[in-house]
Design an enzyme around this catalytic site. Structure first.
Site, PDB file in Angstrom:
ATOM      1  N   SER A 477     -34.943  78.753 -61.749  1.00  0.00           N
ATOM      2  CA  SER A 477     -34.226  79.324 -60.669  1.00  0.00           C
ATOM      3  C   SER A 477     -33.862  80.947 -61.573  1.00  0.00           C
ATOM      4  O   SER A 477     -34.389  81.791 -61.533  1.00  0.00           O
ATOM      5  CB  SER A 477     -33.315  78.796 -59.968  1.00  0.00           C
ATOM      6  OG  SER A 477     -32.768  79.235 -58.852  1.00  0.00           O
ATOM      7  N   ASP A 488     -41.378  91.510 -67.458  1.00  0.00           N
ATOM      8  CA  ASP A 488     -42.148  92.549 -66.596  1.00  0.00           C
ATOM      9  C   ASP A 488     -41.850  93.964 -67.055  1.00  0.00           C
ATOM     10  O   ASP A 488     -42.742  94.916 -66.955  1.00  0.00           O
ATOM     11  CB  ASP A 488     -41.952  92.409 -65.241  1.00  0.00           C
ATOM     12  CG  ASP A 488     -42.499  90.923 -64.539  1.00  0.00           C
ATOM     13  OD1 ASP A 488     -43.300  90.315 -65.283  1.00  0.00           O
ATOM     14  OD2 ASP A 488     -42.111  90.590 -63.478  1.00  0.00           O
ATOM     15  N   LYS A 502     -38.965  76.651 -60.256  1.00  0.00           N
ATOM     16  CA  LYS A 502     -37.986  76.871 -59.060  1.00  0.00           C
ATOM     17  C   LYS A 502     -38.079  78.174 -58.439  1.00  0.00           C
ATOM     18  O   LYS A 502     -36.999  79.035 -59.035  1.00  0.00           O
ATOM     19  CB  LYS A 502     -36.549  76.196 -59.288  1.00  0.00           C
ATOM     20  CG  LYS A 502     -35.952  76.145 -57.965  1.00  0.00           C
ATOM     21  CD  LYS A 502     -34.654  75.803 -58.082  1.00  0.00           C
ATOM     22  CE  LYS A 502     -33.665  75.854 -56.917  1.00  0.00           C
ATOM     23  NZ  LYS A 502     -33.787  77.130 -56.058  1.00  0.00           N
TER      24      LYS A 502
END
Length: 717
Positions: A477, A488, A502
């Site tokens: 999560s 990224d 998740k």
């Protein structure tokens, strides 16, 4: 966003399902089983909550769920699994009788009729009671430990028990196995029987403390778990536990409690809390009575449920609670001392971010690397909304730790998110902002396909140096949002195992906000009219903590997360830049193992400016890492551990032959000792002898190799 929602709740609740013997019986006209007239029944409030939950799920869940017959069938199977996942209590005849309810649970819950799930539970109650009493009789039996019997302890994939005689055979083997476990440790027969008798009598004792809220919680876990793995309903007390866990704070005396032979024992004193500051109570002291305020009467709490006693001891900041305490080591018959404490806000520092510094040698140089261990993404929203300038949060804590690490002149920082199941989404965003100048961190798409981009708008950076992130299969999560953004942006190196996957967003909804005024007035009127039973008995059966949501809380899946590169974290999670093998297979652990998990997909990427391109750096780091692994004792141990874990996971039964079991255990212990000593030798530590207690030394192969990778990263940069 909490990972530990439905699954962990089921574990805790199912372990607590211990049922008391029936006092008198009557037959239910729909089935063949005779059940107790004293069995638990739902109340009107639970009926109202159940109806409201169906409306919420159908109207607001991300997937546009329809609660129909197909849904009911899954709920039916999940509920039976929650009660008796090991297929050790129900008989085939019970399941055959229950089948008439398979396609009616949706209609029943929609109308607020909870009689079927309570009925099924009460049949389970009778079966459980029968098995515990049978086990107590078997303890007195003389067993043959030279036969070649086996005990099948994992029956999940087997049929339900056909008859009582088949059930007796299974439970006889269970008792034989428990005796055998104690025999091979050298325990005398009389002591073995005493231990097992106490164990099973304690199960019966705990069963007397079970109440209707527990049954409702188990059933609603099955109901919401049919929607998706992370939509979950919490009854009032468990809702407060969830919210306190997220805040890492609560109001009380600052002590962890546990039940020990019907008496509440202090398991630990939380540093900084009222109990810690008083120096009047200590770990292993026992609490036998509780009083409110300076003049309130003491209430004896021996034999009470633990959560009821906790309700009495916790309370608003500034209020007084008095305790009758028997110090550790003294008999219960001793004269108790009276301890008066003023409740206060307690901060769970041991469950908060903390730092350590490790020195790593690489290429003839030494590097200081600061590790920030982060167990969850927490935030005390209540204190924040109240304007408390010192409210507890992940980002604030990490910022302070980074400031101290900079003062100690570390060369790199690592955020260790292993086993971090997530928590607060805003904290994941703001924490990312400590390491990037500004920009999008995560994208969120709701059920209407509307996409919202959450950004870090603070251009300040708390740490500009080399950065690493550690993940494992249970990082989920918010951990995945943070690690994905760091990856990224090219801001740091992600190391470890592919994360949980998740990628769904839950919103906590206080059920009092959605239950109609008419229903609330009806419930209030019913409570006024119903004067049966004493008020104190009712409170003991269904305790409600101060500030607990009156009607409970649902954490409803209402959106999905997407990385700034457009990829969902659902199912796939975050794949590390340098990945280690894991003992936890993806088909059994992680979101991809959940049959009703939402799918992986992509959306358009956000507009963001990467800090750097690390592709070439990663290739060099992987090459250096792989070269070290060729001769790494720790890596060899990890691979052996994976093979051993897979072997154990595949086993479902065990021998009941004493000589054979002892031989297997001795071989396993010798193998474990050899592996442990190989690791210790590689670290320059003295070997352990057989039977010697393992010291609490700092051996963590994944962390140590991860730090070596970060040292390589520093050099390459």
């Amino acid at each position: 966003m909490k990972l530990k929602s439905v699954k962990e709740m089921l574990k805790r609740l199912c372990l607590a399902v211990f049922i008391v013997a029936a006092l008198s019986c009557q037959a239910d006209p729909r089935v063949n089983i005779v059940v107790s007239v004293n069995d638990l029944k739902p109340d009107m409030q639970q009926s109202v909550v159940a109806k409201s939950l169906v409306e919420l799920i159908e109207n607001f869940h991300y997937q546009k769920v329809v609660v129909d017959d197909a849904f009911s069938s899954i709920v039916f199977d999940e509920y039976l699994k929650a009660l008796d996942g090991g297929k050790s209590y129900f008989l085939q005849s019970d399941i055959a009788d229950f089948e008439k309810f398979r396609l009616t649970m949706d209609d029943d819950v929609r109308s607020g009729d909870l009689s079927v799930p309570f009925y099924i539970f009460n049949v389970y109650q009778k079966r459980y009671n029968d098995r515990v009493n049978f086990a107590l009789k078997e303890i007195e039996k003389k067993f043959n430990f030279t036969s070649n019997d086996t005990y099948t302890y994992d029956r999940e994939k087997l049929p339900w028990l056909k008859s009582e005689s088949e059930s007796n055979s299974l439970w006889s083997k269970r008792i034989k196995y428990e005796m055998l476990n104690l025999r091979i440790t050298g325990t005398e027969e009389a002591k073995i029987k005493e231990t097992l008798k106490n164990r099973y009598e304690n199960l019966i004792s705990q069963s007397t403390k079970f109440n209707q809220q527990d049954v409702f919680q188990i059933f609603m876990n099955s109901f919401t778990g049919t929607v998706d793995p992370h939509t979950s309903y919490f009854v009032p007390n468990r809702a407060q536990e969830f919210n306190e866990d997220l805040a890492r704070t609560f109001e009380g005396i600052g002590a962890s409690l546990q039940l020990d032979n019907e008496v509440v024992k202090i398991a630990a004193i939380i540093p900084g809390g009222p109990a810690f500051k008083s120096k009047a109570i200590h770990a292993n002291d026992r609490i036998i009575a509780v009083a409110q305020g300076k003049d309130g009467e003491f209430v004896d709490v021996i034999g009470w449920r633990l959560d009821v006693t906790v309700t009495k001891i916790k309370g608003p900041k500034g209020t007084i609670v008095r305790l009758k305490v028997i110090p550790a080591g003294q008999e219960l018959s001793s004269t108790p001392k009276i301890v008066e404490l003023v409740r206060d806000k307690v901060v769970l520092e041991d469950q908060s971010a903390k730092k350590i510094i490790k020195t790593v040698n690489s290429g003839g140089k030494s590097y200081k690397i600061g590790i920030i261990q982060l167990p969850a993404f927490y935030a005390d929203f209540k204190a924040m909304q109240a304007g408390d300038p010192n409210y507890k949060s992940t980002t604030r804590d990490v910022k302070l730790l980074l400031d101290t690490l900079k003062q100690e002149k570390v060369d790199a920082v690592v955020l260790d998110l292993r086993s971090n199941g997530g928590g607060s989404l805003p904290e994941a965003i703001s924490l990312t902002g400590l390491f990037i100048k500004s920009g999008p961190v995560v994208q969120v798409r709701d059920r209407r396909n509307k996409i919202e981009v959450s950004e870090d708008e603070d251009e300040s950076i708390a740490w500009t140096g080399p950065l690493g992130v550690f993940l494992d299969r249970f990082s989920a999560s918010a951990s995945e949002i943070f690690a994905g953004a760091i990856q990224d942006y090219g801001r740091g190196i992600v190391i470890g195992n592919q994360s949980y996957g998740k990628g769904t967003v839950q919103q906590g909804i206080d059920m009092s906000r959605v239950i109609s005024t008419t229903d609330k007035l009806m419930l209030k009127g019913a409570q006024t009219v119903n004067t049966k039973g004493s008020q104190s008995d009712a409170k003991r059966a269904n305790p409600t903590r101060t500030n607990a949501p009156e009607f409970g809380q649902i954490n409803l899946t209402m959106a999905k997360f997407y990385r700034v590169n457009g990829s969902s974290t659902q199912h796939k999670g975050v794949v590390p830049d340098i990945e280690f093998p894991t003992v936890f297979p993806k088909d059994k652990y992680g979101e991809s193992s959940e049959p009703r998990a939402l799918p992986w997909d992509t959306i358009s990427p956000s507009q963001f400016n990467p800090v750097a391109s690390l592709d070439e750096v990663k290739r060099k780091l992987i090459a250096l890492h792989q070269e070290r692994m060729k001769t790494s004792v720790g890596f060899k141990d990890l691979q052996e551990g994976i093979a051993e874990f897979a072997k154990r996971e595949a086993e479902t039964s065990i021998t009941l032959n004493e000589a054979q079991l002892k031989k297997e255990r001795d071989e396993q212990e010798a193998k474990s000792l050899l592996r442990e000593n190989e690791k210790r030798a590689a670290k320059g530590l003295a070997p352990l002898k057989k039977g010697e207690t393992k010291p609490k030394e700092d051996i963590d192969f994944i962390r140590d190799e991860g730090l070596q990778i970060i040292a390589d990263f520093i050099q390459i940069k």
